[in-house]
Structures are given as C-alpha cells and as structure tokens.
Design a protein around this motif. Structure first.
Motif, PDB file in Angstrom:
ATOM      1  N   MET A   1      50.777  47.025  29.708  1.00 14.37           N
ATOM      2  CA  MET A   1      49.336  46.982  29.906  1.00 14.37           C
ATOM      3  C   MET A   1      48.966  47.345  31.331  1.00 14.37           C
ATOM      4  O   MET A   1      49.760  47.164  32.242  1.00 14.37           O
ATOM      5  CB  MET A   1      48.780  45.567  29.587  1.00 14.37           C
ATOM      6  CG  MET A   1      48.999  44.520  30.673  1.00 14.37           C
ATOM      7  SD  MET A   1      48.244  42.893  30.312  1.00 14.37           S
ATOM      8  CE  MET A   1      46.518  43.130  30.706  1.00 14.37           C
ATOM      9  N   CYS A   3      45.181  46.825  33.278  1.00 18.51           N
ATOM     10  CA  CYS A   3      43.736  46.630  33.169  1.00 18.51           C
ATOM     11  C   CYS A   3      43.197  46.195  34.527  1.00 18.51           C
ATOM     12  O   CYS A   3      43.731  45.278  35.150  1.00 18.51           O
ATOM     13  CB  CYS A   3      43.434  45.580  32.090  1.00 18.51           C
ATOM     14  SG  CYS A   3      41.666  45.298  31.853  1.00 18.51           S
ATOM     15  N   TYR A   4      42.195  46.888  35.009  1.00 18.91           N
ATOM     16  CA  TYR A   4      41.594  46.520  36.301  1.00 18.91           C
ATOM     17  C   TYR A   4      40.082  46.517  36.201  1.00 18.91           C
ATOM     18  O   TYR A   4      39.368  46.801  37.150  1.00 18.91           O
ATOM     19  CB  TYR A   4      42.098  47.428  37.419  1.00 18.91           C
ATOM     20  CG  TYR A   4      41.796  48.918  37.352  1.00 18.91           C
ATOM     21  CD1 TYR A   4      41.232  49.530  36.239  1.00 18.91           C
ATOM     22  CD2 TYR A   4      42.108  49.739  38.435  1.00 18.91           C
ATOM     23  CE1 TYR A   4      40.972  50.896  36.206  1.00 18.91           C
ATOM     24  CE2 TYR A   4      41.844  51.098  38.430  1.00 18.91           C
ATOM     25  CZ  TYR A   4      41.280  51.665  37.295  1.00 18.91           C
ATOM     26  OH  TYR A   4      41.014  53.018  37.271  1.00 18.91           O
ATOM     27  N   GLN A   5      39.581  46.186  34.998  1.00 21.58           N
ATOM     28  CA  GLN A   5      38.150  46.383  34.782  1.00 21.58           C
ATOM     29  C   GLN A   5      37.258  45.269  35.321  1.00 21.58           C
ATOM     30  O   GLN A   5      36.048  45.453  35.400  1.00 21.58           O
ATOM     31  CB  GLN A   5      37.870  46.618  33.301  1.00 21.58           C
ATOM     32  CG  GLN A   5      38.140  45.437  32.392  1.00 21.58           C
ATOM     33  CD  GLN A   5      37.755  45.748  30.922  1.00 21.58           C
ATOM     34  OE1 GLN A   5      37.282  46.834  30.621  1.00 21.58           O
ATOM     35  NE2 GLN A   5      37.956  44.798  30.038  1.00 21.58           N
ATOM     36  N   CYS A   6      37.829  44.112  35.663  1.00 23.84           N
ATOM     37  CA  CYS A   6      36.941  43.053  36.150  1.00 23.84           C
ATOM     38  C   CYS A   6      37.324  42.586  37.554  1.00 23.84           C
ATOM     39  O   CYS A   6      38.363  42.972  38.083  1.00 23.84           O
ATOM     40  CB  CYS A   6      36.916  41.875  35.175  1.00 23.84           C
ATOM     41  SG  CYS A   6      38.300  40.760  35.369  1.00 23.84           S
ATOM     42  N   GLN A   8      38.278  39.712  38.627  1.00 24.90           N
ATOM     43  CA  GLN A   8      39.378  38.769  38.836  1.00 24.90           C
ATOM     44  C   GLN A   8      40.754  39.404  38.582  1.00 24.90           C
ATOM     45  O   GLN A   8      41.745  38.709  38.449  1.00 24.90           O
ATOM     46  CB  GLN A   8      39.193  37.515  37.980  1.00 24.90           C
ATOM     47  CG  GLN A   8      39.324  37.722  36.487  1.00 24.90           C
ATOM     48  CD  GLN A   8      39.128  36.416  35.704  1.00 24.90           C
ATOM     49  OE1 GLN A   8      38.901  35.363  36.269  1.00 24.90           O
ATOM     50  NE2 GLN A   8      39.207  36.505  34.392  1.00 24.90           N
ATOM     51  N   THR A   9      40.789  40.721  38.518  1.00 23.02           N
ATOM     52  CA  THR A   9      42.043  41.411  38.217  1.00 23.02           C
ATOM     53  C   THR A   9      43.178  40.984  39.165  1.00 23.02           C
ATOM     54  O   THR A   9      42.934  40.705  40.353  1.00 23.02           O
ATOM     55  CB  THR A   9      41.824  42.947  38.260  1.00 23.02           C
ATOM     56  OG1 THR A   9      42.930  43.582  37.661  1.00 23.02           O
ATOM     57  CG2 THR A   9      41.629  43.472  39.679  1.00 23.02           C
ATOM     58  N   CYS A  15      45.855  43.993  36.305  1.00 25.29           N
ATOM     59  CA  CYS A  15      46.699  43.074  35.527  1.00 25.29           C
ATOM     60  C   CYS A  15      47.742  43.919  34.804  1.00 25.29           C
ATOM     61  O   CYS A  15      47.392  44.854  34.082  1.00 25.29           O
ATOM     62  CB  CYS A  15      45.863  42.296  34.514  1.00 25.29           C
ATOM     63  SG  CYS A  15      44.635  41.223  35.284  1.00 25.29           S
ATOM     64  N   GLY A  19      46.780  39.316  31.320  1.00 28.56           N
ATOM     65  CA  GLY A  19      45.460  39.276  31.955  1.00 28.56           C
ATOM     66  C   GLY A  19      45.189  37.933  32.612  1.00 28.56           C
ATOM     67  O   GLY A  19      45.493  36.893  32.028  1.00 28.56           O
ATOM     68  N   VAL A  20      44.619  37.963  33.806  1.00 31.12           N
ATOM     69  CA  VAL A  20      44.186  36.719  34.450  1.00 31.12           C
ATOM     70  C   VAL A  20      43.167  36.019  33.532  1.00 31.12           C
ATOM     71  O   VAL A  20      43.061  34.808  33.470  1.00 31.12           O
ATOM     72  CB  VAL A  20      43.546  37.017  35.838  1.00 31.12           C
ATOM     73  CG1 VAL A  20      42.983  35.759  36.472  1.00 31.12           C
ATOM     74  CG2 VAL A  20      44.566  37.664  36.756  1.00 31.12           C
ATOM     75  N   CYS A  21      42.437  36.824  32.762  1.00 33.47           N
ATOM     76  CA  CYS A  21      41.433  36.284  31.834  1.00 33.47           C
ATOM     77  C   CYS A  21      42.059  35.673  30.594  1.00 33.47           C
ATOM     78  O   CYS A  21      41.368  35.037  29.800  1.00 33.47           O
ATOM     79  CB  CYS A  21      40.494  37.406  31.391  1.00 33.47           C
ATOM     80  SG  CYS A  21      41.367  38.754  30.551  1.00 33.47           S
ATOM     81  N   LYS A  23      43.977  37.725  28.530  1.00 30.51           N
ATOM     82  CA  LYS A  23      44.205  38.839  27.584  1.00 30.51           C
ATOM     83  C   LYS A  23      45.689  39.166  27.546  1.00 30.51           C
ATOM     84  O   LYS A  23      46.317  39.391  28.585  1.00 30.51           O
ATOM     85  CB  LYS A  23      43.379  40.046  28.035  1.00 30.51           C
ATOM     86  CG  LYS A  23      43.466  41.239  27.120  1.00 30.51           C
ATOM     87  CD  LYS A  23      42.254  42.154  27.304  1.00 30.51           C
ATOM     88  CE  LYS A  23      42.417  43.115  28.463  1.00 30.51           C
ATOM     89  NZ  LYS A  23      41.231  43.984  28.612  1.00 30.51           N
ATOM     90  N   THR A  71      35.374  42.480  29.220  1.00 30.93           N
ATOM     91  CA  THR A  71      36.082  41.271  29.633  1.00 30.93           C
ATOM     92  C   THR A  71      35.563  40.027  28.902  1.00 30.93           C
ATOM     93  O   THR A  71      34.350  39.833  28.802  1.00 30.93           O
ATOM     94  CB  THR A  71      35.899  41.072  31.156  1.00 30.93           C
ATOM     95  OG1 THR A  71      36.426  42.213  31.818  1.00 30.93           O
ATOM     96  CG2 THR A  71      36.632  39.827  31.650  1.00 30.93           C
TER      97      THR A  71
HETATM   98 FE1  SF4 Z   1      41.413  43.110  32.559  1.00 22.98          FE
HETATM   99 FE2  SF4 Z   1      41.373  40.507  32.009  1.00 22.98          FE
HETATM  100 FE3  SF4 Z   1      42.732  41.445  34.102  1.00 22.98          FE
HETATM  101 FE4  SF4 Z   1      40.049  41.408  34.096  1.00 22.98          FE
HETATM  102  S1  SF4 Z   1      41.433  39.644  34.091  1.00 22.98           S
HETATM  103  S2  SF4 Z   1      41.362  43.078  34.784  1.00 22.98           S
HETATM  104  S3  SF4 Z   1      39.638  41.937  31.949  1.00 22.98           S
HETATM  105  S4  SF4 Z   1      43.148  41.835  31.928  1.00 22.98           S
END
Ligand code: SF4
Ligand code: FSO
Length: 548
Positions: A1, A3-6, A8-9, A15, A19-21, A23, A71
């Motif tokens: 994976m 993902c750097y869209q939010c 808190q990445t 990530c 995911g820190v979230c 995911k 997110t």
């Molecule tokens: Fe993506 Fe979740 Fe990481 Fe945000 S915290 S960048 S949505 S995986």
C-alpha cells in the motif's frame, strides 16, 4: 500500500505498512484499483457526453467510487470488492454508451487503453495485487513525484467534491454538468503525459467547479431544511434513551428523527452533525435534544461513554472499540467490518432496538448551551450593523478559523489562536476543527457574537458568500477586506475547499498543522509566490504578522 491522502499520514510522507487511520493494506490497494477502474469508466463517459449521451447510473457510480475512498469512510474489504466488480459492469455500460453515440453520430470510436481496458481481476487477492501497481507510489516512479503529487492534488480535490455531490444527491439535488466535470477530470487524470503548468491549471479548474458543487449542496440543505438560524444548542445529556448521529448527512438524521418520533428516544448530534441543530426543518423535532461530545477524533472515548446507539452517516469513523461495536451502525457509503450496516432502504429499526436496549441517560446532565446557526443568511441579515462597527473602528478584523480536525497534538494551535484573537475581532468558524474552542465564552461586540459558527465544512461556501458581500459593501475584493483565513486540513474535502479558495484568488491564507505530503516543495513554492499561501507558524508570530 501507499497512501498519503490525509494530514495524519505516517511520518508526514505516506502510510506504507498500515494506515494511521486504521486502513489495512488490503483495503488501501482495493481503493486504488477502484479509482483506477473508475477512471476507465470516465474515459468512456466523458467521450459519450461530448456526443450528447449520458447515463445517470454511470455518473453516480464514479461519484460514489470517489467518495467511498475518502479518509475514514470505508474500511470494509468485502464492500470494496463488490464495488470493484460493479466498476467492471459500469465500465461496460459506459463503453456501450460511447460506441452507440459514435454510431449515431457517424464517428469511429477511439481505441482507448489503460484504465479503459484493464481487466477486472476475478479474485480479491488478484485485485489487491493489481491495486498495488496503480497506487501513487507506482505513479511517482513513472511521472516523478512532483507531477504525481499534482495529479493527486486534482484527484483528492475530486474526492472531496464527490462527497458533497453525494450529499446533495441524497436530497434530490443533482446537476448534470457537475457529473460532466467529474468525468472530464477523471479522463484527464487517466492520461499519460502531464506538465506542471497543465496540472496546476486543472487544479484551479477543479476549484472553480467545486464552488458550483458547494453551491448545489447549500441549495439542497437550505432548500429542504430552510436556512440555519441562530440557535442555542444544548451540549449535555437529557434523561432518557438516546441515539447519537455522526457524519455529515442531513437526510439520514431526518429519516431517523421521523422513525423515532413518539418512541421516547432522544436524538443527539455528534461532530459535523452539530450544525443540523440550527436548520428549521430539523430543529422542529422536539426529540432532537442537542449535541453530545465533540469532533470525530474523540469518538472512541465519547462513543464508549454514550449510553445509547450510534449512527455513522459518512466519515469520519474510527475503529470501534469492542465495548460499543454492537451498538454502532453505519449507513450510506461508510462501513466498518463487524458494524451493522443499514442499507439503502434506510430502515433504522436495528438502531432503535439497540437504543432501547441500552441504558440511556438516567438523569439530566447539567445544562450547557452553545451558539450555532450563523450561516450566510443570518450573518448577512446583520451585515449593515457589521459594516457600521467596522467603520466606527469597533470591529477591527475578521478571522476565519476553520477546517477539519485531527488527533495530533500540534492542532492546539487553532484553540490558542482563537483564544488569542483580540476582543475587537470576530471569529467565523466552520467544520469540525471548531470543537477545540466552540464551548469557550467569546462574548460579543455591540450584540454581534464574537464567535460565529457557519456550520459544516461545506459551509465554506457560506463563508465565501459572506466575504464577497462584505467586499461588495466596502467596494473592495476579498483580499482588500480586514479578513484572514487560518485553515486546518485533515482530509480530502478540505483539499477541494482550498482549491476553490485559490481559484477565487484568496491570498495570504495560512494552512496547517502541516502541509499536505502530496504537495511537493516546488509546487508549494508556486502557490506561495502566486497566493502567498503560508504554513502556520506560531500563534504569536502569525497574529503579529496579520494585525501588525
Ligand atoms: Fe491514507 Fe489512512 Fe494513512 Fe491517511 S492515515 S494517509 S487515509 S492510510
Ligand atoms: Fe471533519 Fe471528518 Fe467535515 Fe472532514 S468530520 S474531517 S474535512 O470528514 O468533512 O470537517
């Protein structure tokens, strides 16, 4: 994976393991594949549209695909897999639409490649492998990280716009040309060669379109539920059974209120649902008693303590604790594996049963009220007075301190800023970031409250309208007003709002708590030069720079 869209990445860069979230890598890869295939759908749909052929199912699918990958919306592998399968079917339908339209017009259909023909894998594990190959990191290897970052700036802005379009659609408000905008941009993103200038232009254009999107949602919310009015919202519990509604969807709240009428259950808003308490069409329900808790990032503690059922209507959901997994429900596009999902029939009986089975509040909590409902209609109704106060030197400056919140400690900047704003200045706020200061006492200036809560993040539209009206009254433009924007960002809705503000030419905005990982340094430099967009520094330094 990857993902750097939010905001808190992981490590501020991306990530990569989890995911820190919350995911999982599997869900992240499935989301990337879904977006890739949705681009394929749009490649056909965009071309079909140019020949006058449209299909609402195709349009709605792409909007839902974008929204579902925002997110904190969808963490459920099974639901992602089902959407990917559907993407294959919808792409076929879009292809046929295009080819039929070509036939009618006597044209030869273009032979499309990439996402238009990418085979939909048959098993979930193959889907995951395929998703890994089309994530932003893979894109960076092909295009370089500056170009890939700009592509993602456009894509993430589109995700935010799609969420707002979905909210409006639920209320029966759709605009065909906005579907056209989404397809046009997705088709552009499916291309292979990009320039920095071209991408910056596309980002600004997405910001322009997003103003129409926010306008549509504003029309939907106010058209169906009336204009928000100044309201004293109770923020403590009332004796009795209880349901807490979080997310952003006004219609879901409305339907739940209808289904719980006369059942002896009190309904509370949470997070971004707070502004609902000010809409005449919703506040008319006596059992909508107030708000409980604060912003999304505190939900795990607040939901655990809440003595009733919880309904999540959109983002932002976090991993539910076992202590409340059985009494949290999702609906619409939001999903968490193990949490019961209420389908499109919107039969909230399971939520009601869970609320009745839970203890509820055994007594009234100490009453406490806050002011909500200062959207454009209300603020504009006192515009004359506001202008007089400015002219008389009693109101020195407006601060828009708004945007979304997150869990990082650095976010105390916004509370500190709000409490440090001098007494002769007014704070306009919106979105979930305000929870850090909206229960504090700010007083008023000659009857105008010093803290004006305009509503949800989409109500940035309201704030823009207020600013434009003031600019008109003072015969200047937005940049000529005694107004400063201090923005906090977290997810992709904030991205489309930022693009809209840049499109409007708003200068000197401050953004934090950190800069987006996908906006690479050379791009940020361009924005700095053109718009004087600045990262937040310290409250003292920023206030001094603004007020001089
Ligand atoms: Fe993506 Fe979740 Fe990481 Fe945000 S915290 S960048 S949505 S995986
Ligand atoms: Fe906040 Fe979440 Fe509304 Fe976002 S609740 S973080 S920008 O979804 O949309 O403000």
């Amino acid at each position: 994976m990857f993902c750097y869209q939010c905001e808190q990445t992981a490590k501020g860069t991306g990530c990569t393991a989890f995911g820190v979230c919350g995911k999982s890598p599997e869900v992240a890869d499935l989301q990337d594949l879904l977006i890739y295939l949705a681009k394929g759908v749009s490649m056909y749909a965009h071309r079909a549209r140019q020949l006058g052929a449209v299909d609402r199912n195709v349009d709605v699918f792409v909007v839902e695909a974008l929204f579902t990958t925002i997110t904190n919306v969808n963490f459920d592998e099974a639901r992602m897999e089902a959407m990917i399968r559907k993407a294959g079917e919808v792409r076929e339908a879009a292809k046929k639409l295009y080819e039929d339209a070509c036939r009618k017009a006597g044209k030869t259909p273009e032979t499309l490649g990439g996402p238009a023909v990418f085979p939909v894998p048959s098993s979930r594990s193959e889907m995951i492998n395929a998703g890994e190959k089309v994530n932003p990191e893979a894109g960076s290897e092909v295009h370089g990280e500056v170009v890939q970052g700009l592509r993602d700036l456009v894509l993430l802005g589109l995700k935010g716009s799609a969420a707002y379009m979905d909210h409006a659609k639920v209320l029966g408000y759709e605009k065909d040309e906005l579907y056209g905008f989404i397809h046009e941009k997705m088709d552009f993103l499916a291309g292979e060669s990009f320039t920095v200038d071209g991408l910056v232009g596309q980002a600004m254009d997405a910001g322009k379109w997003n103003i129409s999107v926010m306008e549509l949602l504003d029309a939907a919310n106010t058209g169906v539920y009336g204009h928000p009015e100044p309201t004293k919202a109770r923020v403590t519990g009332v004796k009795g059974k209880a349901i807490l509604v979080s997310g952003h969807d006004l219609k879901d709240l409305d339907l739940l209120l209808q289904q719980t009428e006369g059942k002896g259950i009190n309904i509370y808003t949470h997070g971004e649902m707070l502004p609902c308490l000010a809409y005449p069409g919703l506040k008319k329900y006596k059992h909508l008693v107030g708000n409980y808790g604060s912003a999304w990032q505190n939900q795990r503690e607040e939901f655990e303590k809440f003595p009733g059922a919880i309904l999540m209507t959109t983002n932002c959901i976090q991993k539910p604790k076992d202590s409340y997994l059985a009494r949290i429900f999702t609906t619409g596009l939001v999903a968490w594996p193990g949490a019961t999902h209420i389908g499109d029939g919107k039969d909230f009986s399971p939520v009601i049963e869970a609320a009745l089975a839970a203890p509820g509040f055994d007594e009234d909590e100490e009453p406490h009220f806050i002011n909500v409902g200062f959207a454009r209609n209300t603020v504009m109704s006192v515009a004359g007075k506001v202008i007089d106060l400015v002219k008389a030197g009693k109101l020195r400056h407006f601060f828009l301190i708004g945007g979304c919140d997150g869990a990082k400690p650095g976010r105390s900047y916004y509370t500190d800023f709000a409490t440090s704003v001098p007494d002769d200045c007014v704070i306009l706020t919106l979105a979930c970031g305000k929870y850090r200061f909206n229960k504090l006492e700010f007083g008023d200036i000659d009857g105008i409250p010093r803290l004006l809560d305009a509503g949800q993040c989409n109500d940035a539209y309201s704030a823009v309208r207020i600013a434009l009206a003031l600019a008109d009254a003072f015969k200047t433009d937005i940049n000529g007003l005694p107004l400063s924007l201090i923005l906090s960002w977290y997810e992709q809705k904030a991205v489309c709002i930022l693009l809209s503000l840049l499109y409007l030419g708003v200068k000197n905005m401050r953004i934090g708590p950190t800069l987006p990982a996908f906006v690479k340094e050379p791009v940020f430099k361009v924005l700095q030069e053109k718009f004087n967009l600045q990262p937040v520094t310290t409250v003292e330094q920023d206030l001094k720079a603004i007020l001089g």
